[in-house]
Design a protein around this motif. Sequence first.
Motif, PDB file in Angstrom:
ATOM      1  N   THR A 262       0.840  -1.203   0.000  1.00 34.42           N
ATOM      2  CA  THR A 262       0.000   0.000   0.000  1.00 34.42           C
ATOM      3  C   THR A 262       0.874   1.252   0.000  1.00 34.42           C
ATOM      4  OG1 THR A 262      -1.736  -1.170   1.207  1.00 34.42           O
ATOM      5  CG2 THR A 262      -1.801   1.243   1.264  1.00 34.42           C
ATOM      6  N   HIS A 263       0.607   2.164  -0.922  1.00 33.04           N
ATOM      7  CA  HIS A 263       1.298   3.458  -1.024  1.00 33.04           C
ATOM      8  C   HIS A 263       2.800   3.303  -1.264  1.00 33.04           C
ATOM      9  CE1 HIS A 263      -2.023   5.687   1.532  1.00 33.04           C
ATOM     10  NE2 HIS A 263      -2.508   5.000   0.503  1.00 33.04           N
ATOM     11  N   GLN A 264       3.231   2.168  -1.798  1.00 30.87           N
ATOM     12  CA  GLN A 264       4.668   1.870  -1.861  1.00 30.87           C
ATOM     13  C   GLN A 264       5.486   2.949  -2.558  1.00 30.87           C
ATOM     14  OE1 GLN A 264       5.884  -2.143  -2.878  1.00 30.87           O
ATOM     15  NE2 GLN A 264       7.604  -1.383  -4.078  1.00 30.87           N
ATOM     16  N   ILE A 265       5.121   3.303  -3.783  1.00 31.48           N
ATOM     17  CA  ILE A 265       5.909   4.297  -4.514  1.00 31.48           C
ATOM     18  C   ILE A 265       5.869   5.641  -3.799  1.00 31.48           C
ATOM     19  CG2 ILE A 265       6.039   5.626  -6.660  1.00 31.48           C
ATOM     20  CD1 ILE A 265       5.099   3.100  -8.130  1.00 31.48           C
ATOM     21  N   ARG A 266       4.709   6.010  -3.312  1.00 33.95           N
ATOM     22  CA  ARG A 266       4.563   7.297  -2.638  1.00 33.95           C
ATOM     23  C   ARG A 266       5.475   7.388  -1.417  1.00 33.95           C
ATOM     24  NH1 ARG A 266      -1.806   7.672  -1.765  1.00 33.95           N
ATOM     25  NH2 ARG A 266      -1.279   9.803  -1.069  1.00 33.95           N
ATOM     26  N   VAL A 267       5.513   6.319  -0.618  1.00 38.51           N
ATOM     27  CA  VAL A 267       6.338   6.325   0.597  1.00 38.51           C
ATOM     28  C   VAL A 267       7.812   6.224   0.252  1.00 38.51           C
ATOM     29  CG1 VAL A 267       6.825   5.126   2.761  1.00 38.51           C
ATOM     30  CG2 VAL A 267       4.473   5.349   1.977  1.00 38.51           C
ATOM     31  N   HIS A 268       8.166   5.342  -0.673  1.00 39.08           N
ATOM     32  CA  HIS A 268       9.574   5.158  -1.009  1.00 39.08           C
ATOM     33  C   HIS A 268      10.184   6.419  -1.601  1.00 39.08           C
ATOM     34  CE1 HIS A 268      10.037   0.473  -1.104  1.00 39.08           C
ATOM     35  NE2 HIS A 268      10.059   0.979   0.111  1.00 39.08           N
ATOM     36  N   LEU A 269       9.471   7.096  -2.499  1.00 36.63           N
ATOM     37  CA  LEU A 269      10.034   8.309  -3.074  1.00 36.63           C
ATOM     38  C   LEU A 269      10.110   9.436  -2.048  1.00 36.63           C
ATOM     39  CD1 LEU A 269       8.645   8.284  -6.710  1.00 36.63           C
ATOM     40  CD2 LEU A 269      11.020   8.177  -6.003  1.00 36.63           C
ATOM     41  N   ALA A 270       9.111   9.540  -1.183  1.00 37.74           N
ATOM     42  CA  ALA A 270       9.184  10.541  -0.111  1.00 37.74           C
ATOM     43  C   ALA A 270      10.361  10.242   0.813  1.00 37.74           C
ATOM     44  CB  ALA A 270       7.875  10.562   0.666  1.00 37.74           C
ATOM     45  N   HIS A 271      10.579   8.969   1.116  1.00 36.91           N
ATOM     46  CA  HIS A 271      11.708   8.564   1.969  1.00 36.91           C
ATOM     47  C   HIS A 271      13.037   8.943   1.321  1.00 36.91           C
ATOM     48  CE1 HIS A 271      13.945   6.136   4.862  1.00 36.91           C
ATOM     49  NE2 HIS A 271      14.590   5.582   3.844  1.00 36.91           N
ATOM     50  N   ALA A 272      13.091   8.881  -0.016  1.00 34.45           N
ATOM     51  CA  ALA A 272      14.319   9.229  -0.734  1.00 34.45           C
ATOM     52  C   ALA A 272      14.486  10.729  -0.913  1.00 34.45           C
ATOM     53  CB  ALA A 272      14.321   8.546  -2.103  1.00 34.45           C
ATOM     54  N   GLY A 273      13.544  11.501  -0.381  1.00 38.89           N
ATOM     55  CA  GLY A 273      13.628  12.949  -0.497  1.00 38.89           C
ATOM     56  C   GLY A 273      12.976  13.515  -1.737  1.00 38.89           C
ATOM     57  N   HIS A 274      12.151  12.684  -2.406  1.00 39.58           N
ATOM     58  CA  HIS A 274      11.495  13.117  -3.639  1.00 39.58           C
ATOM     59  C   HIS A 274      10.005  12.805  -3.595  1.00 39.58           C
ATOM     60  CE1 HIS A 274      15.366  13.906  -5.530  1.00 39.58           C
ATOM     61  NE2 HIS A 274      15.784  12.703  -5.141  1.00 39.58           N
ATOM     62  N   PRO A 275       9.245  13.486  -2.740  1.00 42.29           N
ATOM     63  CA  PRO A 275       7.800  13.207  -2.704  1.00 42.29           C
ATOM     64  C   PRO A 275       7.146  13.499  -4.043  1.00 42.29           C
ATOM     65  CG  PRO A 275       8.304  15.246  -1.545  1.00 42.29           C
ATOM     66  CD  PRO A 275       9.618  14.595  -1.841  1.00 42.29           C
ATOM     67  N   LEU A 276       6.077  12.765  -4.336  1.00 44.54           N
ATOM     68  CA  LEU A 276       5.371  12.977  -5.590  1.00 44.54           C
ATOM     69  C   LEU A 276       4.734  14.361  -5.619  1.00 44.54           C
ATOM     70  CD1 LEU A 276       3.519   9.591  -6.194  1.00 44.54           C
ATOM     71  CD2 LEU A 276       5.803  10.287  -6.933  1.00 44.54           C
TER      72      LEU A 276
END
Length: 335
Positions: A262-276
């Motif tokens: 759930t929300h994988q891409i959204r969380v992973h990119l935010a974690h990497a400093g690049h929120p959608l």
Amino acid sequence: MGAKYRAGGLDDPEDEAGDAAADEAPERREARVEADGHGERLDRWLTGRAPEFSRNHLQSLVERGCVLVDGRAVTKAAHKLRAGQRVEVTLLPTDESRAFRAEAMALPIVFEDEHLLVVDKPAGLVVHPAAGNWSGTLMNGLLAHHAAAATLPRAGIVHRLDKDTSGLMVVGKTLEAVTALTRLIAAREVHREYLALAHGRIDAAFVVEQPLRRDPVSRVKMAVAPAGLGKAARTDVFPLGVGEAAGRPVSAVHCVLHTGRTHQIRVHLAHAGHPLVADALYGGAAALGLTRQALHAARLSFRHPATGEALSLVAPLPGDLAAAWAAIGAAELPR
């Protein structure tokens, strides 16, 4: 394989409208308050006369004017009854009970045969009925689309997309197909690729491999879990171009899922400093005219569970994302 390709469209359910209306006529019950009910709260008294409904639902019926005491509407659940009064209640069905009903809608179907279909879900369409969205969901549309959906778990839905994420979803049309697709997903043999716009400059490919769990503070969010906790999740991110929005860099990326949390891409990119872009839940500011998270399930690839044929379907960017994509001059989805 006898596949049908079409843009949607459903049979007109008008012939069934009369029967449906008759089935939906609410039940009315009347009873007189006995001596042991004297001084009792109205909502508590009603639970004994309609035990199949929750007290919360009965309270909502009172507040909606569905309960008459001696012929007059009473709208306070705490109203105290007197012996000898006659109470009449109109038992409207709960929202939940109305959720699993067919609702004709123009499903944007990109592939269909007798075993399964693939739909290009538009942003804003909820997949499953839930609190706040008991109707108008993809499930309701599937129940209207083919009769067998009513016999299948979740009308054949085997995976989901967030309400404001657009793109491809596969749905089973038979129990055999649902079972096979579920197994393919569990074995990570259904491959999902996404296009997204993220804040910041992304010039090189990278991998985010961080376990996910429900956010311990906000139950509507997911979060990266501490070591040893959560479910494994991996997202591969590939750059497609960098532009600007309000003087700040915005990157177009191609994301490949190895897991489907759930929300994988959204969380992973935010974690990497690049929120959608426009993903307010995870810190992404609105930009480029977007009002929903800039995420689109662009490619879906799997082996057909009945025929063995390799399927790879692509959904073009919807209008809002296409305009934002063009604004930064990003490349298209790689072949």
